[in-house]
Design a protein around this motif. Structure first.
Motif, mmCIF file in Angstrom:
data_model
loop_
_atom_site.group_PDB
_atom_site.id
_atom_site.type_symbol
_atom_site.label_atom_id
_atom_site.label_comp_id
_atom_site.label_asym_id
_atom_site.label_seq_id
_atom_site.Cartn_x
_atom_site.Cartn_y
_atom_site.Cartn_z
ATOM 1 N N PHE A 1 -4.626 6.820 3.997
ATOM 2 C CA PHE A 1 -4.519 5.822 2.954
ATOM 3 C C PHE A 1 -4.602 6.468 1.580
ATOM 4 O O PHE A 1 -5.398 7.387 1.358
ATOM 5 C CB PHE A 1 -5.646 4.802 3.121
ATOM 6 N N VAL B 1 -6.151 -7.004 -0.086
ATOM 7 C CA VAL B 1 -6.116 -5.552 -0.146
ATOM 8 C C VAL B 1 -6.691 -4.987 1.149
ATOM 9 O O VAL B 1 -7.740 -5.424 1.594
ATOM 10 C CB VAL B 1 -6.940 -5.033 -1.341
ATOM 11 N N GLY C 1 0.812 -1.204 0.000
ATOM 12 C CA GLY C 1 0.000 0.000 0.000
ATOM 13 C C GLY C 1 0.845 1.253 0.000
ATOM 14 O O GLY C 1 2.052 1.211 0.278
ATOM 15 N N ASP D 1 -7.059 -1.061 3.417
ATOM 16 C CA ASP D 1 -6.759 0.366 3.537
ATOM 17 C C ASP D 1 -6.540 0.774 4.996
ATOM 18 O O ASP D 1 -6.427 1.963 5.290
ATOM 19 C CB ASP D 1 -7.861 1.212 2.907
ATOM 20 N N TYR E 1 -0.814 -2.890 8.378
ATOM 21 C CA TYR E 1 0.492 -2.919 7.726
ATOM 22 C C TYR E 1 1.601 -3.138 8.749
ATOM 23 O O TYR E 1 1.619 -2.523 9.816
ATOM 24 C CB TYR E 1 0.717 -1.640 6.927
ATOM 25 N N ALA F 1 -3.838 0.682 -2.483
ATOM 26 C CA ALA F 1 -3.351 -0.628 -2.073
ATOM 27 C C ALA F 1 -3.508 -1.609 -3.214
ATOM 28 O O ALA F 1 -4.363 -1.436 -4.097
ATOM 29 C CB ALA F 1 -4.106 -1.122 -0.838
#
Length: 124
Positions: free
Chosen positions: A47, A104, A35, A106, A111, A50
């Motif tokens: 964000f 995927v 991302g 956001d 992460y 991604a």
């Protein structure tokens, strides 16, 4: 561990384009969803885009849809953010990030690994 290094930031006029790259090293790149996030002065990190491990799924923030494109080259261990029609409000430090799931997301908290960031400045 995964190491991430961003490049490609700089100063551009409104309406221009920049291409950010994120080079990765460490564990198998194709195992990770990737991302891009950004943080403007005085604001929280947000964000941007991604991409799934295969590149088959992508997600974008509403503010960049139609202008930014995220892609990846697993053979080169690289993820790219192509930014077109840039606006002054796109000015921020842009961060590449990786999470050890193939889908995927956001959500910043998903992460696990982060780069140091690269500055993007868009002048009006």
């Amino acid at each position: 561990q995964v190491q991430l290094v961003e490049s490609g930031g700089g100063l551009v006029q409104a309406g221009g384009s920049l291409r950010l790259s994120c080079a990765t090293s460490g564990r198998t790149f194709s195992n990770y969803g990737m991302g891009w996030f950004r943080q403007a002065p005085g604001k929280e990190r947000e964000f941007v885009a991604a991409i799934s491990w295969s590149g088959g799924s992508t997600r974008y923030a509403d503010s960049v849809k139609g202008r930014f494109t995220i892609s990846r080259a697993n053979a080169k261990n690289t993820v790219v953010l192509q930014m077109n029609s840039l606006k002054p409000e796109d000015t921020a430090v842009y961060y590449c990030a990786a999470h050890d799931a193939r889908g995927v997301t956001d959500a910043e908290d998903d992460y696990d690994y982060w780069g140091q960031g690269t500055q993007v400045t868009v002048s009006s």
